[in-house]
Design an enzyme around this catalytic site. Structure first.
Site, PDB file in Angstrom:
ATOM      1  N   HIS A 251       0.842  -1.211   0.000  1.00 27.97           N
ATOM      2  CA  HIS A 251       0.000   0.000   0.000  1.00 27.97           C
ATOM      3  C   HIS A 251       0.872   1.255   0.000  1.00 27.97           C
ATOM      4  O   HIS A 251       1.245   1.774   1.041  1.00 27.97           O
ATOM      5  CB  HIS A 251      -0.918  -0.012   1.230  1.00 27.97           C
TER       6      HIS A 251
ATOM      7  N   HIS B 154      -5.911  -0.524   5.767  1.00 23.42           N
ATOM      8  CA  HIS B 154      -5.626   0.350   6.931  1.00 23.42           C
ATOM      9  C   HIS B 154      -6.714   0.405   8.006  1.00 23.42           C
ATOM     10  O   HIS B 154      -7.321   1.444   8.219  1.00 23.42           O
ATOM     11  CB  HIS B 154      -5.273   1.762   6.466  1.00 23.42           C
TER      12      HIS B 154
ATOM     13  N   ASP C  39       1.093   2.752   3.809  1.00 24.80           N
ATOM     14  CA  ASP C  39       0.178   3.745   3.229  1.00 24.80           C
ATOM     15  C   ASP C  39       0.935   5.056   2.994  1.00 24.80           C
ATOM     16  O   ASP C  39       0.442   6.143   3.294  1.00 24.80           O
ATOM     17  CB  ASP C  39      -1.075   3.964   4.097  1.00 24.80           C
TER      18      ASP C  39
END
Ligand SMILES: [Zn+2]
Ligand SMILES: [Zn+2]
Length: 429
Positions: free
Chosen positions: A60, A235, A308
């Site tokens: 990610h 997430h 992320d």
């Protein structure tokens, strides 16, 4: 014949149940042998005192190309990735324009190959222009090598569209990854809704925004069971979401999930100074949520740890809290952050952590990586588990600096990153 021998390291290969002092031999870019190896070869790395891990995988990341190349490019992001120990990354498709057809997917792969650092993969958009209405060209994208689909940045609001997306993606055996967030509950929120948001006078994003969508998606996956559905919750940030995952996994619902470092290390209280480096989506929650995430990781409910990585320009992050974009750029220190969040408090040991950064994420996206198995591509990360360092965002290889960990002392440093038997990053150079 190109040979590389990594000697005397603590070799940890969770997928194969390996954790012992030995050697790893890579021949012509592929793993040949793990064990005591006395062979004479030209290229030898002495890994005494170091951990030798399968190459780390981050499924990610946002590399911002095309569209926002001043924030990050595939080249700068790839260079940052190997500096962070990642031999494979998966880019999110919410670029400008989004990655929504075959040509877009090929573009990302080509740029990744040209950068010659890490393996660069991408997911494609679930819906055209990320609008949540019409499905994007998933079949063509899957054929071009997209490793899943997501409208990351937002969740797919329409239940019927989501159902179709799950069914359609299953025909190509690829995963649907969801940014679980119900817009009705999230509204125009900019941080966790609760006491701190009330004091600061900022609109909040309720935990229900995440939980309502995750609950709905689990019902859809259950309804479609029997098909080859693959669903991944991105997430996770709330205790309630963990409860849903726990109960779904108990019922053998085929879902996977991931957790970021910021949701394990930072709470909503960090937003108290209106510092936009703490503005992230989903928002930083409470210590109770952190405890639930850590408990889930200890229980084995979480499949992957991800950064992320969401780079932004300083000028954008300097806007007021309401107007600044969401996102934290933390890929470059994410290994150290996970060590701090999970190894230091005794939630995981090194094999446990490495599993969630190698074999775990590889399984989510369905690639033959994350192990040292013979014949697999020779991707290795060599880690000094005892080396301490202070995060200095000024030295980041990434183009962006929106990272709230500047000045943090972390342990666990990447020494070398080897991709297909080639040293692509070395800390001493
Ligand atoms: Zn997201
Ligand atoms: Zn994201």
């Amino acid at each position: 014949m190109a040979e590389l021998l990594i000697k005397n390291g603590r070799v940890i290969d969770p997928a194969n149940g390996v954790d012992r002092l030995c050697d790893v031999l890579i021949v012509d870019g592929k793993f040949e042998q793990v064990g005591k190896i006395d062979k004479k070869v030209q290229n030898v790395i002495d890994a005494t005192g170091k951990i030798v891990s399968p190459g780390l995988i981050d499924i990610h990341v946002h590399f911002r190309e095309p569209g926002d190349e001043e924030e990050e490019t595939i080249a700068s992001g790839s260079a940052a990735a190997v500096a962070a120990g990642f031999t494979s990354v998966v880019c999110m498709p919410n670029t400008r324009p989004p990655i929504e057809n075959e040509t877009d997917v090929e573009y990302i792969h080509r740029k990744g190959r040209q950068a010659r650092k890490t393996h660069v993969y991408t997911m494609g958009a679930i819906t055209k222009n990320l609008e949540g209405v019409e499905l994007a060209e998933m079949g063509f994208m899957a054929e071009a090598g997209a490793l899943g689909f997501t409208d990351d940045g937002k969740g797919v609001q329409d239940t019927a569209v989501m159902l179709r997306a799950l069914k359609y993606a299953s025909m190509f055996d690829v995963v649907i990854a969801q940014h679980c967030q119900d817009d009705g509950f999230a509204g125009n929120g900019v941080m966790n809704s609760g006491y701190v948001a009330a004091i600061l006078g900022l609109p909040g994003i309720d935990a229900l925004a995440e939980e309502a969508m995750l609950w709905r998606d689990i019902q859809l996956v259950k309804k479609l069971s029997g098909n080859r559905i693959r669903y991944h919750a991105q997430h996770l940030s709330t205790a309630g979401a963990i409860e849903l995952i726990r109960s779904a996994k108990k019922d053998s619902v085929p879902i996977t999930c991931e957790v970021t470092p910021h949701h394990l290390l930072l709470t909503e209280a960090s937003c108290a100074e209106y510092d936009t480096n703490y503005k992230v989506n989903p928002p930083l929650r409470t210590s109770k949520d952190i405890d639930a995430l850590k408990e889930a990781i200890a229980e084995g409910l979480v499949d992957a740890l991800v950064s992320d990585h969401a780079p932004h320009l300083q000028s954008e992050k300097e806007l007021e809290f309401l107007a600044a974009p969401f996102g934290i750029a933390s890929m470059e220190c994410s290994l150290g952050l996970f060590v701090k969040a999970l190894i230091e408090p005794g939630i995981l040991d090194w094999p446990g952590l490495i599993k969630l950064m190698t074999a775990g994420p590889a399984r989510v996206i369905g690639i033959d990586k994350g192990t040292l198995s013979k014949g697999n591509q020779g991707d290795v990360t060599i880690i000094d588990p005892d080396a301490e360092y202070t995060v200095d965002t000024n030295t980041f290889v990434s183009k962006s600096r929106n990272c709230p960990y500047h000045g943090w002392k972390l342990k666990g440093k990447v020494e070398k990153t080897i991709v297909g038997g080639e040293i692509r990053y070395s800390a001493d150079k």
